[in-house]
Design an enzyme around this catalytic site. Structure first.
Site, short mmCIF file in Angstrom:
data_model
loop_
_atom_site.label_atom_id
_atom_site.label_comp_id
_atom_site.label_asym_id
_atom_site.label_seq_id
_atom_site.Cartn_x
_atom_site.Cartn_y
_atom_site.Cartn_z
N CYS A 131 0.88 -1.19 0.00
CA CYS A 131 0.00 0.00 0.00
C CYS A 131 0.91 1.22 0.00
CB CYS A 131 -0.91 -0.01 1.22
SG CYS A 131 -1.73 -1.59 1.54
N ASP A 185 1.68 -1.24 4.88
CA ASP A 185 1.37 0.00 5.60
C ASP A 185 -0.11 0.27 5.30
OD1 ASP A 185 1.96 2.33 7.12
OD2 ASP A 185 2.01 3.49 5.28
N ASP A 233 -0.44 0.61 -5.67
CA ASP A 233 -1.56 1.42 -5.23
C ASP A 233 -2.72 1.18 -6.18
OD1 ASP A 233 -2.13 3.78 -3.14
OD2 ASP A 233 -3.29 4.13 -4.96
N CYS A 267 -1.06 4.21 10.88
CA CYS A 267 -0.90 5.50 11.55
C CYS A 267 -2.12 5.76 12.44
CB CYS A 267 -0.66 6.63 10.56
SG CYS A 267 -1.91 6.76 9.27
N ALA A 323 1.45 4.37 -1.91
CA ALA A 323 1.35 5.83 -2.16
C ALA A 323 1.34 6.61 -0.85
CB ALA A 323 0.08 6.12 -2.96
N PRO A 324 1.97 7.81 -0.86
CA PRO A 324 2.60 8.52 -1.99
C PRO A 324 4.04 8.11 -2.27
CG PRO A 324 2.62 9.92 -0.05
CD PRO A 324 1.92 8.66 0.36
N GLY A 325 4.55 7.13 -1.53
CA GLY A 325 5.88 6.61 -1.84
C GLY A 325 6.98 6.93 -0.85
#
EC number: 2.1.1.176
Length: 447
Positions: A262, A332, A285, A385, A264-266
């Site tokens: 998963c 992630d 993504d 997160c 993005a954004p990298g």
């Protein structure tokens, strides 16, 4: 006066807050657009940003203060409510603005945006607040409701954090989230050392100090990173300290084949790639425009030869990749983002406990999908997160129950964070290091 006032930070703040509440617009994107399109000075941009973030951050507290002064709240137009909240915020939280200036411009905005009746109403509310004073939060009897109003956190989230972590820890977390977030960067070790980056930034009048959370991070004490030459050259990546720990804990070897499920954004993809020489990281993504973002970030960080970005739902990896083809896998996972309350204050008002339950199901599905593609002896790292257990250890536990070939081991970081903890997973709370809230679990595939 009309043309002049509708370009002021206070007027624009009311318009932005109305848009964020009505349409769910992202405050950071709306702010950037308003600053650019109105060609605001640095000072005005700072005031606008301060008011918008401040009102969102303290929304429930400000609304509580306003209650005694509004007889028919259901009849109050949204923009008028936002106008009053901005006036209250400036009075309570901004020391360097005279009350007279706040009153005068608030009343002027009411006149320009509304009619004489609204101007009269707003004037009356402001003078009543000035005359009578604000209600005391201490008079709220219920301790959880009092904590909710004091920290401007929805009651469901207060109750959930108290249930999971106890009242003392929950109170500590929620008291810390209204502090300004730190500006932190990750050193691109592919290009420069920590010492070289500090020196490069110093030449641009940007003061950076080492982080205690990870040796890869620097905290920016003064200066704006995104416009710096050091950033443009790819030598640093804007990233929170906690967010760097997931990849750090993976111990990437130079020739590893890695899946970032998963991506993005990298940010984490480029962090993995910085450790590779002969290896490769595949960043997935579901959205085409986000795949492009991964590619752009990889190019700026000068690690594009180690990155392959693909548009693919992480739950469908078996359609593209062979079984047992990766040395390391990072999930992630999509999550509620509750750990980001300091940086993205609106997240706490947008989410409900039901969101965590739905995300938990998706998280387990992703872990189940990628598990067969890890080599025996390989490491599967799971991170979020958020600070809610349903999306963290509960997700990992459910996955392990379905996959006896996996074992959870203690997550280790370079700075050896929380060495005394009994838990195998690493939970970073917003009050621990004043970074974002984050969770990391390390799973090893056995024979």
């Amino acid at each position: 006066m009309t043309n002049k006032i509708n370009k002021t930070p206070r007027y624009l703040a009311v318009e932005l807050l109305e848009r964020v509440e009505k349409s769910g617009a992202y405050s950071n994107l709306a702010l950037n657009q308003a600053i650019t399109s109105n060609d605001l000075s640095k000072r005005d941009a700072h005031l606008l940003t301060n008011i918008v973030y401040g009102v969102i951050q303290h929304k429930l507290t400000l609304e509580y203060y306003l209650v005694p002064f509004i007889k028919n709240p259901q009849k109050l137009q949204n923009w008028v409510k936002q106008l009053l909240l901005t006036a209250l915020y400036q009075q309570l939280y901004l020391d360097n603005i005279p009350k007279r200036a706040v009153f005068n411009e608030t009343i002027e905005i009411a006149k320009v945006k509304g009619h004489a009746g609204i101007r009269k109403f707003v004037t009356g509310v402001l003078h009543a607040i000035d005359r009578k004073g604000l209600p005391k939060i201490e008079q709220i009897n219920d301790p959880l409701e009092r904590l909710s109003v004091k920290t401007s956190t929805p009651l469901w989230l207060v109750k959930q954090l108290v249930k999971e972590l106890g009242e003392k820890k929950a109170s500590s977390i929620l008291s810390s989230i209204n502090q300004a977030p730190k500006q932190t960067i990750r050193i691109n070790t592919k290009l420069e050392t920590k010492e070289q980056v500090i020196e490069s930034l110093a030449k641009e009048q940007i003061v950076a100090t080492p982080s205690l959370v990870t040796p890869l991070a620097l905290q920016i004490e003064s200066g704006f990173i995104p416009t710096s030459e050091t950033f443009k050259a790819g030598k640093v990546i804007v990233q929170d300290e906690s967010a760097m720990l997931a990849v750090e804990s993976m111990n990437i070897a130079p020739n590893d084949k890695v899946l970032d499920a998963c991506a993005a954004p990298g940010g984490k993809t480029t962090q993995i790639a910085a450790n590779l020489t002969d290896g490769m990281v595949y960043g997935l993504d579901i959205h085409k425009h986000k795949v492009k973002l991964i590619q752009e970030n990889a190019k700026r960080a000068q690690v594009q030869t180690q990155v392959q970005a693909k548009q693919l739902d992480a739950r469908k990896v078996s359609e593209v990749f062979e079984k047992e083809s990766f040395d390391k896998i990072l999930v992630d996972a999509p999550c509620s983002g509750i750990g980001l309350m300091r940086r993205k204050p609106e997240v706490k008002y947008e989410k409900q406990l039901a969101d965590s339950k739905n995300l938990h199901r998706i998280q387990v599905e992703i872990l189940n999908a990628v598990a067969p593609h890890l080599k025996v002896g390989g490491i599967l790292t799971y991170s979020t997160c958020t600070i809610l257990d349903e999306e963290n250890q509960q997700t990992v536990t459910e996955f392990l129950q379905q996959h006896p070939e996996f074992e959870q081991v203690k997550t280790q970081t370079a700075a050896n964070l929380k060495p005394e903890r009994k838990e195998l997973g690493l939970a970073i709370y917003p009050d621990d290091y004043l970074s974002d809230g984050f969770y990391i679990a390390t799973l090893v595939k056995k024979n």
